[in-house]
Design an enzyme around this catalytic site. Structure first.
Site, PDB file in Angstrom:
ATOM      1  N   HIS C 167     -20.340   7.604  11.981  1.00  9.91           N
ATOM      2  CA  HIS C 167     -20.258   6.525  11.397  1.00  9.91           C
ATOM      3  C   HIS C 167     -20.198   6.738   9.987  1.00  9.91           C
ATOM      4  O   HIS C 167     -21.235   6.005   9.172  1.00  9.91           O
ATOM      5  CB  HIS C 167     -21.687   5.819  11.900  1.00  9.91           C
ATOM      6  CG  HIS C 167     -21.756   5.567  13.277  1.00  9.91           C
ATOM      7  ND1 HIS C 167     -21.401   4.494  13.971  1.00  9.91           N
ATOM      8  CD2 HIS C 167     -22.047   6.485  14.411  1.00  9.91           C
ATOM      9  CE1 HIS C 167     -21.509   4.645  15.303  1.00  9.91           C
ATOM     10  NE2 HIS C 167     -22.208   5.880  15.424  1.00  9.91           N
ATOM     11  N   SER C 288      -2.812   7.847 -12.992  1.00  9.51           N
ATOM     12  CA  SER C 288      -2.466   6.436 -12.846  1.00  9.51           C
ATOM     13  C   SER C 288      -1.692   6.332 -14.212  1.00  9.51           C
ATOM     14  O   SER C 288      -1.775   7.085 -14.906  1.00  9.51           O
ATOM     15  CB  SER C 288      -3.831   5.954 -12.874  1.00  9.51           C
ATOM     16  OG  SER C 288      -3.806   4.391 -13.502  1.00  9.51           O
ATOM     17  N   LYS C 294      -7.720   9.370 -13.927  1.00  9.32           N
ATOM     18  CA  LYS C 294      -7.651   9.462 -12.620  1.00  9.32           C
ATOM     19  C   LYS C 294      -6.946  10.795 -11.863  1.00  9.32           C
ATOM     20  O   LYS C 294      -6.035  11.249 -12.518  1.00  9.32           O
ATOM     21  CB  LYS C 294      -6.659   8.325 -11.909  1.00  9.32           C
ATOM     22  CG  LYS C 294      -7.617   6.885 -12.078  1.00  9.32           C
ATOM     23  CD  LYS C 294      -8.978   6.850 -11.783  1.00  9.32           C
ATOM     24  CE  LYS C 294      -9.017   6.534 -10.193  1.00  9.32           C
ATOM     25  NZ  LYS C 294      -8.128   5.397  -9.783  1.00  9.32           N
ATOM     26  N   GLU C 301      -3.004   9.646   1.061  1.00 12.59           N
ATOM     27  CA  GLU C 301      -2.874   8.278   1.222  1.00 12.59           C
ATOM     28  C   GLU C 301      -1.454   7.598   1.712  1.00 12.59           C
ATOM     29  O   GLU C 301      -1.489   6.985   2.873  1.00 12.59           O
ATOM     30  CB  GLU C 301      -3.254   7.385   0.009  1.00 12.59           C
ATOM     31  CG  GLU C 301      -4.683   7.432  -0.597  1.00 12.59           C
ATOM     32  CD  GLU C 301      -4.744   6.792  -1.685  1.00 12.59           C
ATOM     33  OE1 GLU C 301      -5.846   6.435  -1.999  1.00 12.59           O
ATOM     34  OE2 GLU C 301      -3.873   6.870  -2.812  1.00 12.59           O
TER      35      GLU C 301
END
Lengths: 464, 464, 464, 464
Positions: C167, C288, C294, C301
């Site tokens: 969790h 970015s 970044k 991803e």
């Protein structure tokens, strides 16, 4: 002289080379690159940049000279790309960087100012919305063309009496036009769904920046206006995260594709040797490499199959977005694969389908089989005061008997009929037979000639 | 005495026993039965029958006495069913036949007249549309409640400065209210989609009969009016084939579910020990059967998972309809399983989600990490005349250096900053730090307090 | 001079021009053509034709001269195609016809004999099976490479004590190697599924003809042998209809993709600033275009997102086949789009993933937080005779108290502990703290160093 | 007296009440509860607990008296549950807690010891694997029964000459048995896939605990042995995360469902009035509530539709697992909904399908139509030395001419045939007509009687 490590090669080409030091190898570059897909957005990307640059100038963030250079550069690039003369090196990853890098190469520092107050996150959202708006319009035009083909056939051959089917067993007779206009109804809902989706597509995300806007004084209303958007997005985080509009487009395509699959299934079955209700023009059929007798409805089968493709894209896009944290994540790079594929398939199919309809040959069906008039007989009994459920049972038995004798209902002698119900008189024969049935339809929307005329009038009014 | 063959048992109970002679065995009956699912439609089925009966009376197809009996019978049955006192024998297959058979048992021949000019094909289409209309309304109400919970939190704690994330890495700082209203935007589109779907749900199919209407003089406008439909379907074949409205509902649920899954993912991550941005109320958490220290965001995880359930139902329904020949086929019996499940899940989730939002505790984030002010520094340089792309590169190097020294940008001495760009002055410190950044947001829709106030005003106007 | 009607153009190019008279327009040709996709099968198509021709010769259906010409022709074409020098006119529809037509052009009547006893229906089934066999092998090799990368890391850094999560909350501590080998287990099942699928792929359909075989004396065992198939299909109808092997491949890809998505999700979260458990090599990150600070885990991803792509292809392929009447239908033309896409994505991802694992930096985690030793404390109490459920309750309260005081369990004084249970002695401190817990794991498969060593031995034996 | 806040109600019932203080309201409880679904696992849960308790005793973690009480308690509960006499309060959430709480109620502290060295995470994994093992066996048995029904029909009516179809147009003639055995092939692959899946199901996860095992001395080999597992899981993290075995079961069900959908589609079409190739027994048909003449293949339509249901469950389960971080997350609670539904549908369908096959009536087809002998004529020409591609073209023209004259090929006079090719002799008539064609099939697996006999022998050997 030693080769450089592949990860060190091709330095400094990325927009963000200041922060990271190593470079990706070629497999990684291939994974990161979306150019094979998003190159298709180049027109929209340039259009967006032109509007953005004009606004930047109006806000004093560009000089007049900068703007002139950017405009000249971008317009020249439009020609280069249209002519296929702009290299798209995969290490630049995406169409935005291809265009910005080339602009900088051509016009220098003015190009380096173009990305002021903008991020690829709002830029790609913009490009996709411009694309999706056109896609919705193109699909709608294609749908109308197909609707008109069905309507024209409904006018030309609409009065042929045709069986309808439920469970692929004969049900009631109708005028053919009525059967054809069922497809027009489905398509109309598809067009309406696209119109609804278009409202949510037609929102300008530019100015949302990476996720939170910008500290620079940009004018979002102005870029929205320049790009023909009636409104701009209200929340920057949502603006760069939102791909609903693509999912909605994929859903509209899927529903359309499912509709077309039902039509295709109908006509594949109707054009089988056994049904023989229609014949497709040779131009939409192929034969077999082995079996010389074959004339196969391949185009319809391909159209039927595209429903699977569209459902897949919809499933994929929703699954892609599922459980993505806000705001932008690179997973979304693949949104285009799904949406472009779904729209592309439907455009391809809509370019072919009207021709199939326009060139089909309707073959006069044999209406003697299938007891198409059985329910009309039950309703005749209702007219004589028999409760419908009772009438239904009586006619069930009459049909069973007729079937055993291999007779149509109209061929049963009055005595036989009266054995099943005393209420049956000789006037019953004016109710039996598909032709009589079709004449007797009463309510609006039913399968008779009168109702067809009403429907045709509606479509005339709506579609011209 | 010999047992009857199971196929011969339970004769004469079906509406259509006149035609077929054998009966199904129990496995077959179980397959054929939809009662376990469609019993949920009983209120809608009775409402439809009441309207149909009244119209039949007005058209002279029922006597006043018939109508009175039917009404009395149906209303009594409403009470029986609500009280769980009506047997639903599986061999009657569906709720329509349970109700009709019981009505006949109670009121005799009047009941046998109820199905006049009607088929289960248009009847189930009607029941489903009545159900779907309510479902859309219930979902919309649930969405609004959830939107209001987010809005209330955005008002109460909206000014806390909060990090945003892209790629799960810190991006820009915003006021928390801005981050919360992103969810409200998503939900608003969900509500709009439901409103659009509702237009297409809200069409009365009654009178389409089995597929082609009827030869009896029924008044479709009247039943539509009695049931609150602004229009009735134009084409009988389409009317009994069309399940678009269920697919559209499933799509609206899927998109909603995907939105909720993104929110759930965010808050699951934010409530991890490591992020520590918020804490859920114990009432929405569970612990572990083995590990006594656990406080798990189980409700959010279940909400996240429901997106898979909704996508599955949507995929299933579209696949079910794919390539079905017109008009009705029994495959469609399972349409309800998909639609009821999707709507049911979303209603369940919407009953829980607002409580999670209302009771959450926001924990003041540490904003020193993550260089949330880096882009603002680049935009500061733009203000000093540095082209953005150049500024971006400069700041990339500054960040890399700060990271090596484990310092925030605001902690770097001016000399260090000026080594990277002579344009940097001491005024830069008024631009650095998350608080300063948030104050400087300019365009509408950006992440500052001013923009939040505008958004809140909008939602106040819209949702009250 | 008038243009020909487009439907009349390009006559006589199709294999089946004898039967049909009109020709398709360009939109129809584009729909009918699969060349954009199936051109990738050319090597398999030629290999199949070489085997078929040799068998035909052995059965006396070709002369030695025919065979020699066909061989020479096909081998020359292999070179032409590999060099990109063979035109593939879209009106020839598919790779089979491109190759046959070119062969006829090059070697005349011998080429016209190649299709003896063969149909495109068994030919494409053959090509797809040859392709799928290679695909399964390539994917398996990629999986093993990735497994080895995880195993190498488990050896190198396996003894670092690491938190596990359920969790997304801290659960028990383990040695890092144990956590890494969980991924190896998943991948192992993927490899096994591919091996199982390969058995069903590896069946030769050649000789099934269009659907029923042939009246010519061909030798199916011989072609199967020449192409390395251990068996040939038992039923011709099934042989040309069956696409299970592609669906099974898509399922294996989907399961693999889902596994990789879980790993990607883990490492995206672990590499967030907040978790800080690992750092990806710059080569697998991007930054970015707007935010210079970044460093985003873009490759992970994208890998995560590919699961959506694979699930979509699987859904699409199953939906495509759903309710298709036997035997071959043109819908199946799109089977390749689904299968090629799924396999292609997974090959791409498997080419990148091992590098991510090999170059990752593990960061020593802070184990003081999260009460990773709470269950061990409960099990300590079990050792003192407290029933587990009771012990669980006691520790729950101890944790709640420690949390209020912001202390780790090991920091609680013995008096505090004993207030909750008299059974707790000072030996408890040898059970508390993540390090102590990890040492005490008992059963095989648990998270300690001893269990890790056993697992590593297993993988050494299995994968070398 | 004031009501308690609903969140405060029903305290202390949860296993983990020590840690958390508030309680869920009823909507939240309904969301958290899986009892409506997982109650079906009760037998497996008790079986697992019995084995676990015995092992605990053997390891000295329970006394003999404890074990005796636990056994007595669990066995008594088996009877209570089987008789429907055990309350299952929703606030206990799941079947594990219902059983443990009741056991504690019945036997006190012994019951509190049952969860020693165990977590719900490994417990539910165990229950699911026990269930899935049975499910795979039940499905396999159902498949074999259906295969035998097809085989029996293939023996009884196998020699009827029957058309095959590609693209729903007549292709070649075959003996009916050959057409029927195509379905048996598909089903055989389904059985094999289930056998492969069973290997991966049949692994004991017990002992993995919550995620990392336990510090208590449990014997995993012993519990595995007691429960009939040949092996136990190698890695505890994987053991509690892995749901591959359910996905694989859903895939096996989907592929089976797709196969059945193709059979259903075939037979729905074949039983249409127009095709008239077979007639279903009344027991598997229904009629219409409105149209008394209808005999609809409803069972086949429902079977066809279940493919959509299974594909949906598969899609849903994969999407559920997608991007879930390791190890257990509550999203997985819904895994059961997908898997139970898919397996349940297939068991239901397999209970009905064999009856449909056993009772079908084959109707002697008219083989004169459709030029089923056209390819045989081309192959005749090959025998006369004409290259196949040339022969194919010749026959294409002969068929076109025959079609214009509405004649079968065998009805064309020799002069007509010879106009198309001089190679045609009068022996051609021994090659024309469906009967002659079927006699001439040569290779194994083709559509003749000889090949059918071989296939039947194979199935006799395999299935008895």
């Amino acid at each position: 002289m030693p080769h450089k490590h592949p990860m060190e090669a091709r330095k400094h080409v990325k927009s963000w080379h200041g922060r990271l030091t190593a470079q990706a190898d070629s497999a990684t570059e291939a994974l990161l690159a979306s150019l094979d897909v998003d190159a298709a957005l180049w027109r929209y990307d340039i259009a967006g940049s032109l509007a953005h640059a004009q606004m930047l100038r109006e806000e004093g963030l560009l000089t007049a000279a900068d703007l002139a250079k950017i405009r000249r550069g971008l317009r020249a690039m439009e020609k280069s790309i249209a002519a296929g003369r702009l290299a798209m090196p995969v290490e630049l990853e995406d169409i935005h960087m291809v265009i910005e890098a080339e602009l900088v190469r051509r016009v220098g520092d003015a190009g380096r100012k173009l990305h002021t107050g903008r991020s690829r996150n709002d830029q790609i959202a913009l490009d996709l919305r411009l694309w999706a708006r056109d896609a919705a319009d193109d699909l709608t035009a294609g749908i109308v063309t197909l609707q008109k083909a069905f309507i024209a056939l409904a006018k030309a051959r609409g009065d042929v009496i045709f069986p309808t089917y439920t469970h692929l067993q004969r049900a009631w007779p109708v005028v053919l036009g009525h059967a054809l206009l069922a497809y027009v109804e489905m398509l109309q809902r598809d067009a309406e769904r696209l119109a609804d989706a278009r409202k949510r597509i037609n929102v300008c995300p530019l100015g949302a920046g990476a996720v939170a806007g910008t500290t620079l004084p940009i004018d979002r209303a102005r870029t929205a206006e320049l790009l023909g958007f009636p409104q701009f997005s209200r929340n920057s985080i949502d603006a760069v995260s939102d791909r609903d509009f693509l999912a909605e487009l994929c859903f509209a395509c899927s529903m359309l594709a499912v509709h077309l699959s039902r039509w295709a299934e109908d006509w594949i079955i109707y054009s089988s040797g056994e049904f023989g209700l229609l014949e497709l023009h040779d131009a939409f059929c192929t034969s077999s490499s082995m079996m010389p007798q074959k004339k196969n409805a391949d185009t319809l089968e391909l159209i039927r199959g595209k429903s699977a493709g569209c459902i897949a894209q919809l499933t994929g896009l929703l699954t892609l977005i599922k459980a993505l944290p806000l705001a932008y994540n690179r997973d979304l790079q693949d949104d285009k694969r799904f949406a472009f594929e779904a729209v592309g398939m439907m455009k391809q199919v809509l370019a072919v389908a009207p021709g199939i309809v326009r060139t089909v040959t309707i073959k006069p069906p044999d209406l003697a089989d299938g007891y198409l008039d059985a329910t009309a007989l039950a309703e005749y009994l209702v007219g004589k005061g028999v409760p419908f459920r009772t009438a239904h049972g009586i006619v069930g038995k009459i049909v069973a008997q007729a079937e055993r004798q291999d007779l149509a209902l109209a061929d049963l002698p009055i005595e036989t009929l009266q054995k099943h119900s005393k209420k049956i008189g000789t006037d019953v024969y004016r109710h039996l037979g598909a032709k009589n049935v079709v004449k007797r339809y009463r309510p609006d929307g039913a399968g008779g000639a009168k109702q067809l005329a009403l429907q045709l009038r509606h479509w005339k009014r709506l579609l011209g």
